[in-house]
Design a protein around this motif. Structure first.
Motif, PDB file in Angstrom:
ATOM      1  N   SER A 152       0.561  -0.863   0.113  1.00  0.00           N
ATOM      2  CA  SER A 152      -0.094  -0.280  -0.355  1.00  0.00           C
ATOM      3  C   SER A 152       0.979   0.941  -0.076  1.00  0.00           C
ATOM      4  O   SER A 152       0.621   2.197  -0.949  1.00  0.00           O
ATOM      5  N   MET A 166       0.668   4.331  -2.941  1.00  0.00           N
ATOM      6  CA  MET A 166       0.512   5.232  -2.826  1.00  0.00           C
ATOM      7  C   MET A 166       1.257   7.130  -2.902  1.00  0.00           C
ATOM      8  O   MET A 166       1.425   7.839  -3.103  1.00  0.00           O
ATOM      9  N   ALA A 173       0.654  10.990  -2.825  1.00  0.00           N
ATOM     10  CA  ALA A 173      -0.502  10.696  -1.588  1.00  0.00           C
ATOM     11  C   ALA A 173       0.317  11.102  -0.539  1.00  0.00           C
ATOM     12  O   ALA A 173       1.665  11.473  -0.448  1.00  0.00           O
ATOM     13  N   SER A 222       0.221  12.068   5.559  1.00  0.00           N
ATOM     14  CA  SER A 222      -0.560  12.228   6.563  1.00  0.00           C
ATOM     15  C   SER A 222      -1.905  10.685   6.177  1.00  0.00           C
ATOM     16  O   SER A 222      -1.420  10.233   6.890  1.00  0.00           O
ATOM     17  N   THR A 223      -2.191  10.273   4.849  1.00  0.00           N
ATOM     18  CA  THR A 223      -2.523   9.215   4.428  1.00  0.00           C
ATOM     19  C   THR A 223      -2.004   8.397   4.580  1.00  0.00           C
ATOM     20  O   THR A 223      -2.246   7.323   4.900  1.00  0.00           O
ATOM     21  N   GLY A 241      -1.338   7.168   8.059  1.00  0.00           N
ATOM     22  CA  GLY A 241      -2.550   6.829   8.658  1.00  0.00           C
ATOM     23  C   GLY A 241      -3.191   5.018   8.021  1.00  0.00           C
ATOM     24  O   GLY A 241      -3.684   4.808   8.729  1.00  0.00           O
ATOM     25  N   THR A 242      -2.766   5.183   7.199  1.00  0.00           N
ATOM     26  CA  THR A 242      -3.617   4.095   6.441  1.00  0.00           C
ATOM     27  C   THR A 242      -2.801   2.940   6.364  1.00  0.00           C
ATOM     28  O   THR A 242      -2.641   1.720   7.146  1.00  0.00           O
ATOM     29  N   SER A 263     -14.920   1.497   1.170  1.00  0.00           N
ATOM     30  CA  SER A 263     -13.414   1.836   1.350  1.00  0.00           C
ATOM     31  C   SER A 263     -13.011   1.122   1.994  1.00  0.00           C
ATOM     32  O   SER A 263     -11.703   0.366   2.379  1.00  0.00           O
ATOM     33  N   ASN A 264     -14.159   1.367   4.121  1.00  0.00           N
ATOM     34  CA  ASN A 264     -12.888   0.334   4.477  1.00  0.00           C
ATOM     35  C   ASN A 264     -13.426  -1.083   4.994  1.00  0.00           C
ATOM     36  O   ASN A 264     -13.863  -1.334   6.477  1.00  0.00           O
TER      37      ASN A 264
END
Length: 244
Positions: free
Chosen positions: A65, A69, A74, A77-78, A81-82, A213-214
């Protein structure tokens, strides 16, 4: 509390046994490691950067991931966080292992924490259940062996990254699902666990089809809640049987 094995210096056999126990899972994730290395090169990483992901991050799902990203630009923060959400399950592993390693020197706790993966936890937990004690040498050897295999697989992907076009289309990511299936099935020994697994799987399929999405996080929570309720009802059923 279970005590650690009194053995202080592992002999040759004690080195081979944990490696042999970890070998099947190590082989299962080789395609996953190759995919991580190759995608890193295709995303524009240098060979050193792509290999460093496995050297220092050492988390397959988070690596995949993260590479995707970063290639897409990306924000940090994304990305963080992911990664935190994906790796949150390690908090549960560490809480369980704390009862065994909190008395160990800091160097041991740091080493075991670094090589803690789903595979290392599963194999070490099975060994602890089988022998009746936690063996820090066994845990460290299994984790280190898996770490070396993972990095070798990544190296193959890095070296062949320019040769494998559209490697993601080969379906190598199925190794992720296959590995987790192999980890989960041996733990299904009681009804609440079986209920949790089935409910999580069904919820994951339905939520994914619904476009959530989650979906993974939601399915895991739903499965845990179902397992909790099933376990809470079990003592009631047993008590009713005893009354009769």
């Amino acid at each position: 509390m279970q005590k650690e094995s009194p053995v202080s210096r592992p002999n040759t056999r004690s080195w081979l046994n944990p490696c042999a126990d970890m070998l099947p899972l190590s082989l299962a994730v080789l395609p996953w490691g190759v995919l991580c290395g190759s995608l890193g090169i295709q995303a524009g990483f240098t060979p050193f950067q792509a290999q460093a992901m496995s050297f220092f991050v050492f988390a397959g799902a988070a690596q995949l991931s993260g590479v995707a990203m970063m290639a897409a630009g990306a924000p940090a923060s994304t990305l963080f966080g992911t990664t935190f959400v994906i790796s949150a399950r390690h908090l549960l592993y560490s809480v369980n292992l704390r009862q065994h390693i909190r008395i160990l020197p800091l160097r041991w706790r740091l080493a075991l924490g670094f090589v803690l993966t789903d595979e290392m936890y599963a194999v070490s937990a099975a060994h602890t259940e089988r022998t009746g004690h936690f063996d820090r040498h066994y845990a460290l050897i299994t984790g280190t062996f898996f770490y070396l295999c993972w990095n070798l697989a990544t190296l193959v992907g890095v070296l062949g990254g320019t040769q494998f076009d559209n490697i993601e289309e080969l379906g190598l990511e199925f190794a992720i699902a296959a590995t987790f299936i192999a980890l989960v099935i041996p733990t299904i020994k009681e009804l609440p666990i079986l209920v949790s697994v089935i409910v999580s799987a069904v919820a994951m399929v339905l939520l994914t089809l619904a476009g959530m999405s989650n979906a993974l996080i939601a399915a895991a929570l739903i499965g845990m809640i179902a397992g909790f309720f099933c376990e809470s009802l079990t003592p009631i059923k047993n008590a009713n049987k005893e009354d009769k």
